[in-house]
Motif scaffolding. Structure first.
Motif, PDB file in Angstrom:
ATOM      1  N   ARG A 130       0.839  -1.618   0.502  1.00 23.78           N
ATOM      2  CA  ARG A 130       0.015   0.742   0.012  1.00 23.78           C
ATOM      3  C   ARG A 130       0.187   0.907   0.184  1.00 23.78           C
ATOM      4  O   ARG A 130       2.061   1.215   0.617  1.00 23.78           O
ATOM      5  N   THR A 131       0.337   2.036  -0.501  1.00 17.49           N
ATOM      6  CA  THR A 131       1.162   3.574  -0.603  1.00 17.49           C
ATOM      7  C   THR A 131       0.170   4.575  -0.003  1.00 17.49           C
ATOM      8  O   THR A 131      -0.906   4.376  -1.178  1.00 17.49           O
ATOM      9  N   ALA A 132       0.589   5.651   0.450  1.00 18.98           N
ATOM     10  CA  ALA A 132      -0.773   6.682   0.725  1.00 18.98           C
ATOM     11  C   ALA A 132      -0.065   8.053   1.074  1.00 18.98           C
ATOM     12  O   ALA A 132       1.315   7.887   1.253  1.00 18.98           O
ATOM     13  N   TYR A 133      -0.840   9.083   0.895  1.00 18.09           N
ATOM     14  CA  TYR A 133      -0.762   9.524   1.207  1.00 18.09           C
ATOM     15  C   TYR A 133      -1.830  11.030   2.382  1.00 18.09           C
ATOM     16  O   TYR A 133      -2.849  10.428   1.827  1.00 18.09           O
ATOM     17  N   MET A 134      -1.799  11.981   2.257  1.00 20.97           N
ATOM     18  CA  MET A 134      -2.286  12.999   3.307  1.00 20.97           C
ATOM     19  C   MET A 134      -2.184  13.783   2.455  1.00 20.97           C
ATOM     20  O   MET A 134      -0.799  14.248   2.331  1.00 20.97           O
ATOM     21  N   PHE A 471      -3.391   3.657  -2.104  1.00 23.81           N
ATOM     22  CA  PHE A 471      -3.384   2.859  -3.196  1.00 23.81           C
ATOM     23  C   PHE A 471      -3.069   1.254  -3.035  1.00 23.81           C
ATOM     24  O   PHE A 471      -1.700   1.327  -1.825  1.00 23.81           O
ATOM     25  N   ARG A 472      -3.582   0.074  -2.885  1.00 27.78           N
ATOM     26  CA  ARG A 472      -3.290  -0.716  -2.790  1.00 27.78           C
ATOM     27  C   ARG A 472      -2.249  -1.632  -3.990  1.00 27.78           C
ATOM     28  O   ARG A 472      -3.834  -1.224  -4.943  1.00 27.78           O
ATOM     29  N   SER A 473      -1.963  -1.736  -3.799  1.00 25.87           N
ATOM     30  CA  SER A 473      -0.698  -2.597  -6.034  1.00 25.87           C
ATOM     31  C   SER A 473      -0.449  -4.147  -5.212  1.00 25.87           C
ATOM     32  O   SER A 473      -0.949  -4.418  -4.209  1.00 25.87           O
ATOM     33  N   GLY A 474      -1.278  -4.712  -6.498  1.00 24.37           N
ATOM     34  CA  GLY A 474      -1.089  -5.817  -6.241  1.00 24.37           C
ATOM     35  C   GLY A 474      -2.611  -6.981  -6.468  1.00 24.37           C
ATOM     36  O   GLY A 474      -2.047  -8.396  -6.100  1.00 24.37           O
ATOM     37  N   PHE A 475      -2.996  -6.952  -6.291  1.00 27.09           N
ATOM     38  CA  PHE A 475      -4.680  -6.686  -6.087  1.00 27.09           C
ATOM     39  C   PHE A 475      -4.820  -7.396  -6.469  1.00 27.09           C
ATOM     40  O   PHE A 475      -5.555  -8.960  -6.557  1.00 27.09           O
TER      41      PHE A 475
END
Length: 478
Positions: A130-134, A471-475
């Protein structure tokens, strides 16, 4: 003068005469908003927010830069308005306009500087992939209620950050100073602010307050005024975000060890802090706690400076002391002064009244539970007391329900660090008076001095909401 709603001048529900505090002359007939017109202004702002929230930062910044430029070009006119409707000495009014220009420039810069941050999701188990930003988003409609004492700059501290953040605003200026606020409508219109983003509705706080605070379309309330009204606003606001700047009785602590020349220099600054614009500032020097070795000579120095101040017409260049904002303020101070003297305080100078004009007063021996010690005077008066031990000075300063800013003069670093640590205030100013303020620094208090912070960047932060995006990757991988 009319209301400013949705980019148009709208007649008020009724007209009220605005009087010059200095000579009683009628300055204008001001339109006062009804509750229904306040609701209309809020709905207008809510509609405008739907599009203004998407206006890019560089355009919001450009509008604010243009307002700063337009105000600077018309600075003499603006200062004249303050001197007439607030009875502020013209030199102080000119200084306020110069500060207001800076406040809008800070707001213009802040509009371009709103940033978020990345969030390391994989710092916790199950966060892998998961990649996240605020990011930060505008809150919506800002309801701003402002006081009389800085009718341009305190408005700028609410309007500037609101626009910088992408919000829309409904502004209710103080009853005594609507002309300064309405003057801004011309500047923002010329600068290209879209209709409905800024709405200005003069009126009575008692009549409009509940609507401005509790209307369902209002997202944020920013108020500068008395603690009693601030507590009412807090109670009515529910879950809305609020910034409350509610005043003080600012302490100044003066240590031992200063030469005669140094003490005179401190007195020069303390007199400005205590008596500028008749002490009608939230961080006006009101309580001075002086080491016992210097207390008597310092009281004499303060009295000398108070007696040297010229009273009279706000439009005259040499005038330093002008009438208080109204008769109610003068009567209150007259009663507080009389009570303090009756209870044993020594009046070294001043305290004379001619209508609403009060000559600057210097007192010693004021009981700590007398109003001039424990309440906000908001007038040209200072109470001087003494201390023996540095910790005693801290305790004296902290024995107050307020905690906005405190000033300390000392040459001892250990004592300065102790003051920074122990004084219960939103700001501690070492080797400075508590009246010092720059418009980009964080400004706000503890206890009955309020909640939240002004200072443009800090207000912008309060007027935005954080939003997490992950963002969730690889799902979908097989």
């Amino acid at each position: 003068m009319k209301l400013w709603i949705n980019g148009d001048w709208v007649p008020g529900a009724r007209r009220v005469k605005l009087h010059n505090p200095y000579n009683g002359e009628v300055l204008a007939e001001v339109g006062y908003a009804s509750v229904e017109q306040a609701e209309l202004a809020i709905e207008t702002a809510a509609t405008a927010f739907e599009s203004f929230r998407s206006v890019p930062a560089h355009k919001r910044s450009s509008i604010l830069y243009q307002v700063a430029d337009l105000l600077e070009r018309r600075s003499d006119e603006a200062a004249h308005i303050i001197a007439l409707e607030a009875a502020k000495p013209i030199q102080a009014a000119q200084a306020e306009i110069a500060r207001t220009v800076q406040t809008y420039l800070f707001a213009a810069e802040a509009a371009r500087g709103i940033r978020g941050e990345t969030v390391p999701m994989d710092a916790a188990p199950r966060g892998e992939g998961r990649t996240a930003y605020m990011t930060r988003e505008p809150v919506g409609v800002v309801s701003a209620i402002t006081p009389f004492n800085f009718p341009f700059n305190l408005v700028a501290h609410k309007v500037g950050p609101a626009i910088a953040a992408g919000n829309t605003i409904v502004l209710k200026p103080a009853e005594q100073t609507p002309l300064s606020a309405l003057f801004l409508a011309e500047l923002f219109e010329e600068a290209g602010l879209p209709a409905g983003v800024l709405n200005i509705i003069p009126g009575e706080g008692k009549e409009l307050g509940e609507t401005l605070v509790s209307h369902p379309r209002v997202a944020f309330v920013t108020f500068t005024g008395s603690p009693d009204v601030g507590k009412q606003i807090r109670a009515m606001a529910g879950l809305r975000k609020v910034t409350l700047e509610l005043g003080s009785n600012a302490p100044l602590i003066i240590d031992r060890g200063f030469t005669e020349m140094e003490l005179a220099k401190i007195a020069d600054e303390a007199a400005i802090g205590a008596f500028a614009y008749n002490g009608q500032a939230c961080i006006s020097v009101q309580r001075i706690v002086v080491h016992e070795e210097l207390a008597e000579p310092f009281a004499k120095l303060m009295a000398e400076r108070a007696l040297a101040l010229q009273t009279g017409d706000p439009l005259h260049e040499g005038t330093a002391i002008t009438p208080l904002i109204n008769e109610k303020a003068a009567d209150r101070l007259k009663g507080w002064l009389q009570t303090a003297v009756e209870r044993g305080a020594a009046l070294h100078c001043g305290g004379e009244f001619k209508n609403n004009l009060m000559t600057p007063a210097v007192l010693t021996g004021v009981p700590e539970d007398a109003e001039l010690s424990c309440e906000e005077a908001f007038g040209p008066v200072v109470a001087i007391s003494s201390f023996t031990d540095w910790r005693e000075a801290m305790e004296q300063a902290n024995r107050s329900r307020y905690g906005l800013q405190a000033g300390v003069f000392t040459k001892d670093m250990e004592k300065a660090l102790m003051a920074a640590r122990e004084l219960q205030a939103g700001g501690v100013l070492i080797n400075d008076i508590p009246t010092f303020r720059l418009d980009h620094m964080p400004y706000g208090g503890l206890k009955d001095s309020g909640t939240g912070r002004e200072g443009v960047r800090y207000a912008v932060e309060d007027m935005t909401e954080p939003k997490l995006v992950s963002f969730r990757s690889g799902f979908y991988e097989i």
